[in-house]
Enzyme design. Structure first.
Site, PDB file in Angstrom:
ATOM      1  N   LYS A 214       0.801  -1.126  -0.022  1.00 41.50           N
ATOM      2  CA  LYS A 214      -0.243  -0.050  -0.229  1.00 41.50           C
ATOM      3  C   LYS A 214       0.944   1.378   0.037  1.00 41.50           C
ATOM      4  O   LYS A 214       1.577   1.498   1.205  1.00 41.50           O
ATOM      5  CB  LYS A 214      -0.785  -0.046   1.054  1.00 41.50           C
ATOM      6  CG  LYS A 214      -1.983   1.127   1.086  1.00 41.50           C
ATOM      7  CD  LYS A 214      -2.582   1.303   2.404  1.00 41.50           C
ATOM      8  CE  LYS A 214      -1.760   2.783   3.198  1.00 41.50           C
ATOM      9  NZ  LYS A 214      -2.056   4.023   2.395  1.00 41.50           N
ATOM     10  N   GLY A 266       7.403   4.804   8.166  1.00 40.30           N
ATOM     11  CA  GLY A 266       6.353   5.822   8.144  1.00 40.30           C
ATOM     12  C   GLY A 266       6.915   6.520   9.482  1.00 40.30           C
ATOM     13  O   GLY A 266       7.839   6.429  10.220  1.00 40.30           O
ATOM     14  N   SER A 267       5.636   7.051  10.127  1.00 40.97           N
ATOM     15  CA  SER A 267       5.988   7.607  11.514  1.00 40.97           C
ATOM     16  C   SER A 267       6.060   6.917  12.714  1.00 40.97           C
ATOM     17  O   SER A 267       5.295   5.534  12.319  1.00 40.97           O
ATOM     18  CB  SER A 267       4.650   8.637  11.655  1.00 40.97           C
ATOM     19  OG  SER A 267       3.375   7.974  11.674  1.00 40.97           O
ATOM     20  N   THR A 268       6.562   7.209  13.598  1.00 45.07           N
ATOM     21  CA  THR A 268       6.791   6.287  14.907  1.00 45.07           C
ATOM     22  C   THR A 268       5.583   5.979  15.313  1.00 45.07           C
ATOM     23  O   THR A 268       5.329   4.901  15.712  1.00 45.07           O
ATOM     24  CB  THR A 268       7.762   7.028  15.959  1.00 45.07           C
ATOM     25  OG1 THR A 268       8.932   7.254  15.236  1.00 45.07           O
ATOM     26  CG2 THR A 268       7.846   6.262  16.880  1.00 45.07           C
ATOM     27  N   GLY A 271       3.743   3.338  13.233  1.00 50.48           N
ATOM     28  CA  GLY A 271       4.659   2.212  13.401  1.00 50.48           C
ATOM     29  C   GLY A 271       4.226   1.462  14.904  1.00 50.48           C
ATOM     30  O   GLY A 271       4.006   0.315  14.989  1.00 50.48           O
ATOM     31  N   GLU A 288      10.646   0.731  10.033  1.00 57.70           N
ATOM     32  CA  GLU A 288      11.636   1.702   9.711  1.00 57.70           C
ATOM     33  C   GLU A 288      10.768   3.143  10.061  1.00 57.70           C
ATOM     34  O   GLU A 288      10.260   3.628   9.177  1.00 57.70           O
ATOM     35  CB  GLU A 288      11.937   1.619   8.390  1.00 57.70           C
ATOM     36  CG  GLU A 288      13.418   2.290   8.069  1.00 57.70           C
ATOM     37  CD  GLU A 288      13.411   3.745   7.639  1.00 57.70           C
ATOM     38  OE1 GLU A 288      13.464   4.681   8.470  1.00 57.70           O
ATOM     39  OE2 GLU A 288      13.461   4.093   6.469  1.00 57.70           O
ATOM     40  N   CYS A 322      13.786  10.574   6.718  1.00 58.85           N
ATOM     41  CA  CYS A 322      13.808  10.209   7.888  1.00 58.85           C
ATOM     42  C   CYS A 322      15.144  10.017   8.560  1.00 58.85           C
ATOM     43  O   CYS A 322      15.318  10.373   9.879  1.00 58.85           O
ATOM     44  CB  CYS A 322      13.431   8.595   8.082  1.00 58.85           C
ATOM     45  SG  CYS A 322      14.059   7.426   6.659  1.00 58.85           S
ATOM     46  N   GLU A 419      10.520  15.129  15.169  1.00 61.17           N
ATOM     47  CA  GLU A 419      10.871  15.215  13.823  1.00 61.17           C
ATOM     48  C   GLU A 419      10.095  16.125  12.987  1.00 61.17           C
ATOM     49  O   GLU A 419       8.932  16.033  13.057  1.00 61.17           O
ATOM     50  CB  GLU A 419      10.561  13.743  13.413  1.00 61.17           C
ATOM     51  CG  GLU A 419      11.121  13.237  11.736  1.00 61.17           C
ATOM     52  CD  GLU A 419      10.680  12.011  11.399  1.00 61.17           C
ATOM     53  OE1 GLU A 419       9.661  11.317  11.676  1.00 61.17           O
ATOM     54  OE2 GLU A 419      11.551  11.529  10.733  1.00 61.17           O
TER      55      GLU A 419
HETATM   56  P1  NDP Z   1       2.458   7.898   8.272  1.00 65.58           P
HETATM   57  O1  NDP Z   1       3.092   7.169   9.138  1.00 65.58           O
HETATM   58  O2  NDP Z   1       1.082   8.228   8.720  1.00 65.58           O
HETATM   59  O3  NDP Z   1       2.114   7.439   6.791  1.00 65.58           O
HETATM   60  C1  NDP Z   1       2.975   6.298   6.200  1.00 65.58           C
HETATM   61  C2  NDP Z   1       2.227   5.232   5.532  1.00 65.58           C
HETATM   62  O4  NDP Z   1       1.385   4.337   6.669  1.00 65.58           O
HETATM   63  C3  NDP Z   1       1.282   5.722   4.545  1.00 65.58           C
HETATM   64  O5  NDP Z   1       1.087   4.582   3.626  1.00 65.58           O
HETATM   65  C4  NDP Z   1      -0.025   5.804   5.248  1.00 65.58           C
HETATM   66  O6  NDP Z   1      -1.078   5.970   4.651  1.00 65.58           O
HETATM   67  C5  NDP Z   1      -0.155   4.753   6.131  1.00 65.58           C
HETATM   68  N1  NDP Z   1      -0.939   4.512   7.509  1.00 65.58           N
HETATM   69  C6  NDP Z   1      -1.273   5.699   8.045  1.00 65.58           C
HETATM   70  N2  NDP Z   1      -1.951   5.350   9.062  1.00 65.58           N
HETATM   71  C7  NDP Z   1      -1.845   4.088   9.394  1.00 65.58           C
HETATM   72  C8  NDP Z   1      -2.382   3.013  10.426  1.00 65.58           C
HETATM   73  N3  NDP Z   1      -3.154   3.288  11.175  1.00 65.58           N
HETATM   74  N4  NDP Z   1      -2.090   1.694   9.857  1.00 65.58           N
HETATM   75  C9  NDP Z   1      -1.368   1.246   8.907  1.00 65.58           C
HETATM   76  N5  NDP Z   1      -0.917   2.142   7.878  1.00 65.58           N
HETATM   77  C10 NDP Z   1      -1.355   3.569   8.058  1.00 65.58           C
HETATM   78  O7  NDP Z   1       2.888   9.280   7.970  1.00 65.58           O
HETATM   79  P2  NDP Z   1       2.279  10.726   7.708  1.00 65.58           P
HETATM   80  O8  NDP Z   1       1.972  10.727   6.285  1.00 65.58           O
HETATM   81  O9  NDP Z   1       1.022  10.923   8.741  1.00 65.58           O
HETATM   82  O10 NDP Z   1       3.435  11.624   8.125  1.00 65.58           O
HETATM   83  C11 NDP Z   1       3.346  12.074   9.584  1.00 65.58           C
HETATM   84  C12 NDP Z   1       4.850  12.149  10.133  1.00 65.58           C
HETATM   85  O11 NDP Z   1       5.228  10.989  10.049  1.00 65.58           O
HETATM   86  C13 NDP Z   1       5.754  13.160   9.402  1.00 65.58           C
HETATM   87  O12 NDP Z   1       5.615  14.481   9.572  1.00 65.58           O
HETATM   88  C14 NDP Z   1       6.994  12.508   9.561  1.00 65.58           C
HETATM   89  O13 NDP Z   1       7.377  13.070  10.610  1.00 65.58           O
HETATM   90  C15 NDP Z   1       6.759  11.095   9.782  1.00 65.58           C
HETATM   91  N6  NDP Z   1       7.078  10.243   8.615  1.00 65.58           N
HETATM   92  C16 NDP Z   1       8.296   9.449   8.609  1.00 65.58           C
HETATM   93  C17 NDP Z   1       8.500   8.904   7.640  1.00 65.58           C
HETATM   94  C18 NDP Z   1       9.726   8.112   7.570  1.00 65.58           C
HETATM   95  O14 NDP Z   1      10.491   7.761   6.548  1.00 65.58           O
HETATM   96  N7  NDP Z   1      10.385   7.606   8.797  1.00 65.58           N
HETATM   97  C19 NDP Z   1       7.787   8.747   6.435  1.00 65.58           C
HETATM   98  C20 NDP Z   1       6.612   9.598   6.298  1.00 65.58           C
HETATM   99  C21 NDP Z   1       6.360  10.447   7.467  1.00 65.58           C
HETATM  100  P3  NDP Z   1      -1.868   7.333   4.211  1.00 65.58           P
HETATM  101  O15 NDP Z   1      -0.706   7.841   3.146  1.00 65.58           O
HETATM  102  O16 NDP Z   1      -3.128   6.757   3.282  1.00 65.58           O
HETATM  103  O17 NDP Z   1      -2.356   7.923   5.298  1.00 65.58           O
END
Ligand code: NDP
Length: 511
Positions: A214, A266-268, A271, A288, A322, A419
């Site tokens: 996804k 994605g975000s902590t 995660g 990650e 990240c 972050e």
């Molecule tokens: P998220 O962690 O919400 O999104 C990353 C992925 O997870 C997207 O595909 C998202 O889908 C999906 N997702 C969101 N909620 C859920 C859930 N409950 N269960 C499973 N999957 C989920 O990041 P955000 O886009 O909200 O960004 C917020 C903050 O996170 C940023 O400001 C940054 O600080 C951090 N971040 C860190 C990243 C990294 O590489 N370490 C990458 C991205 C963000 P959808 O897009 O449909 O919401």
């Protein structure tokens, strides 16, 4: 925001008939105007359709309830396409397709046959580099020179690299037999959409797993084009399935009972929710997550080189990285000089159209992310940090943010702890190596760090004591498919890349 001081004073008059340039390209007191002519990359190579469906079992299909959502161009705020919004029933269909492909076709292929497909995907990615790069820049806002020179070539390199492992699993883990885990559920973010896809899909397929992936809702297009490329590569149906939809669909995917392995970037916060959601289900998990890396500059460092590394560390991909070097730790004796050099360098950074080949900092990925950056920068000012932003005209439309440098930052400020995921650098000073280590490790994250010094022995000493998964010395943000990447503490667990990244997709049994 009224307290923010921006350096808006150009050092030479604007020539008649021309608008003020973004920057004069030189430090204060120097009068040579430095303008680049526009160098836009053509959009013609990419066809963006009005609608995209889910890619399941080698076929494209609408969501079972017909729902869609819109993906935007963050540089213009224009809608790009309508994307199918998967339902839980669609998640189930995708996992079933992946299971069938794993047990009936992909899992039964000898490694050398799987390798052929991966090599083919790598080559097709290389052949279509420009198309993927333009699409990625349009959908994500990242500068074309980065998608063209970093994201897409590195994505292809991961397929080349893991193709090489597919027929060597018997030698990869001495004394052990490597078996695929089965079906992998993969959820990826929006900052490196194609590259994160490659980090996850290439090792999974090399080891004989099938996947349901996804992408983030703001950047689904490169994953959907990748699904088309898989068809071009004649990949058996169901080996790679792409479903699109919001976070709750990501959760439905990772918690699906027939998934064996979960990989998330994605975000902590998310995660943590995923780890809780699948607790007790017996699934393999790699996370990650976020970071707040220290980029540490000692007084014996090559300063001009360090300035380039600092700029690359935090302004690359708008700081939406990240492992971004978002905390600059500089030795007190050289702080004034380094900051002066950094300000001069910031004046030459070009912010604007992601498709212009001269752009250094493109558009922030979404309105929500721009709001988050704006809020944290305001918090930095309110808490007492000193803000510097170079003079530059931002486009009237789209989500843009000026490269930002904070000095006088205390470790307790939000801009030093949270972050930001934007082009915002927070500077903290230190006097001794001991103090640098203490401050660098004073974070709940532990993904990456940078060290700038002339002394090899100091590098080795620091590397041993940094709680960070990756430590770069006299460089920053260098990636290679052979090199494992991952974090400590709240930056997650498990490694991607290299042999470690392959191990995350196999079950090791005794011979
Ligand atoms: P998220 O962690 O919400 O999104 C990353 C992925 O997870 C997207 O595909 C998202 O889908 C999906 N997702 C969101 N909620 C859920 C859930 N409950 N269960 C499973 N999957 C989920 O990041 P955000 O886009 O909200 O960004 C917020 C903050 O996170 C940023 O400001 C940054 O600080 C951090 N971040 C860190 C990243 C990294 O590489 N370490 C990458 C991205 C963000 P959808 O897009 O449909 O919401």
């Amino acid at each position: 925001m009224a307290a923010m001081a921006t350096d808006t004073k150009p050092s030479a008059p604007v020539p008649a008939g021309r608008s003020a340039p973004n920057s004069w390209g030189m430090g204060d007191g120097q009068a040579i105007p430095w303008e680049y002519a526009p160098a836009p990359e053509s959009r013609e190579i990419v066809t963006i359709r009005e609608r995209y469906g889910l890619m399941i079992g080698g076929r494209e299909m609408p969501a079972s309830d017909g729902a869609t959502f819109t993906t935007l161009n963050p540089a213009t705020e224009e809608p790009l396409a309508e994307i199918a919004r998967a339902t839980e029933a669609d998640v189930d269909t995708a996992v079933r397709a992946a299971r069938q492909a794993q047990s009936k076709s992909w899992g039964k292929l000898p490694g050398r046959e799987r390798a052929k497909y991966l090599f083919r995907i790598a080559r097709l990615l290389q052949e279509r580099t420009r198309e993927f790069a333009v699409l990625e820049s349009i959908d994500s806002g990242k500068p074309i020179k980065e998608s063209r020179d970093v994201d897409v070539p590195l994505a292809a390199a991961h397929f080349w690299y893991y193709a090489g492992w597919a027929d060597k699993l018997d030698y990869a883990f001495p004394g052990r037999v490597a078996k695929p885990l089965g079906v992998a559920a993969q959820v990826i973010p929006w900052n490196f959409p194609l590259l994160m896809l490659a980090w996850k899909i290439a090792p999974a397929l090399a080891a004989g797993n099938t996947v349901v992936l996804k992408p983030a809702s703001t950047t689904p297009l490169s994953a959907l084009l990748f699904a088309e490329l898989c068809r071009e590569a004649d990949l058996p149906p169901g080996v790679v399935n792409i479903i699109t939809g919001p976070g709750e669909i990501g959760m439905a995917l990772v918690t699906h009972p027939d998934v064996d392995k979960v990989a998330f970037t994605g975000s902590t916060a998310v995660g943590r929710r995923i780890a809780q959601g699948i607790a007790g289900q017996g699934k393999a998990l790699t996370l990650e997550l976020g970071g707040k890396a220290a980029n540490i500059v000692f007084d014996d460092a090559p300063l001009d080189q360090a300035v380039e590394g600092i700029v690359n560390g935090i302004y690359f991909n708008q700081g939406e990285v990240c492992c971004a070097g978002s905390r600059l730790l500089v030795q007190e004796s050289i702080a004034d000089l380094l900051i002066a050099k950094l300000k001069d360098r910031l004046a030459t950074i070009r912010v604007g159209d992601p498709l212009d080949k001269n752009t250094d900092v493109g558009a922030i990925n979404s309105r929500a992310q721009l709001d988050k950056i704006t809020e944290l920068v305001a918090a930095g000012v309110a808490e007492g940090a000193e803000l510097y932003q170079p003079a530059c005209d931002l486009p009237e439309r789209g989500y843009f943010f000026r490269p930002t440098l904070f000095t006088n930052v205390a470790q307790s400020y939000r801009i030093a702890r949270e972050e930001i995921f934007g082009p915002v650098l927070s500077t903290i000073t230190f006097r001794t190596p001991e103090e640098a280590i203490e401050k660098a490790n004073n974070t709940p994250y532990g993904l990456s760090a940078g060290i700038w010094t002339d002394k090899g022995s100091r590098i080795l000493m620091m590397v041993k004591r940094m709680r960070a998964g990756v430590v770069w010395a006299n460089t920053f943000n260098k990636f290679d498919p052979t090199s494992p990447f991952g974090g400590y503490k709240e930056s997650g667990y498990g490694r991607e890349g290299g042999l470690h990244g392959l191990q995350a997709y196999v079950r090791l049994e005794d011979r």
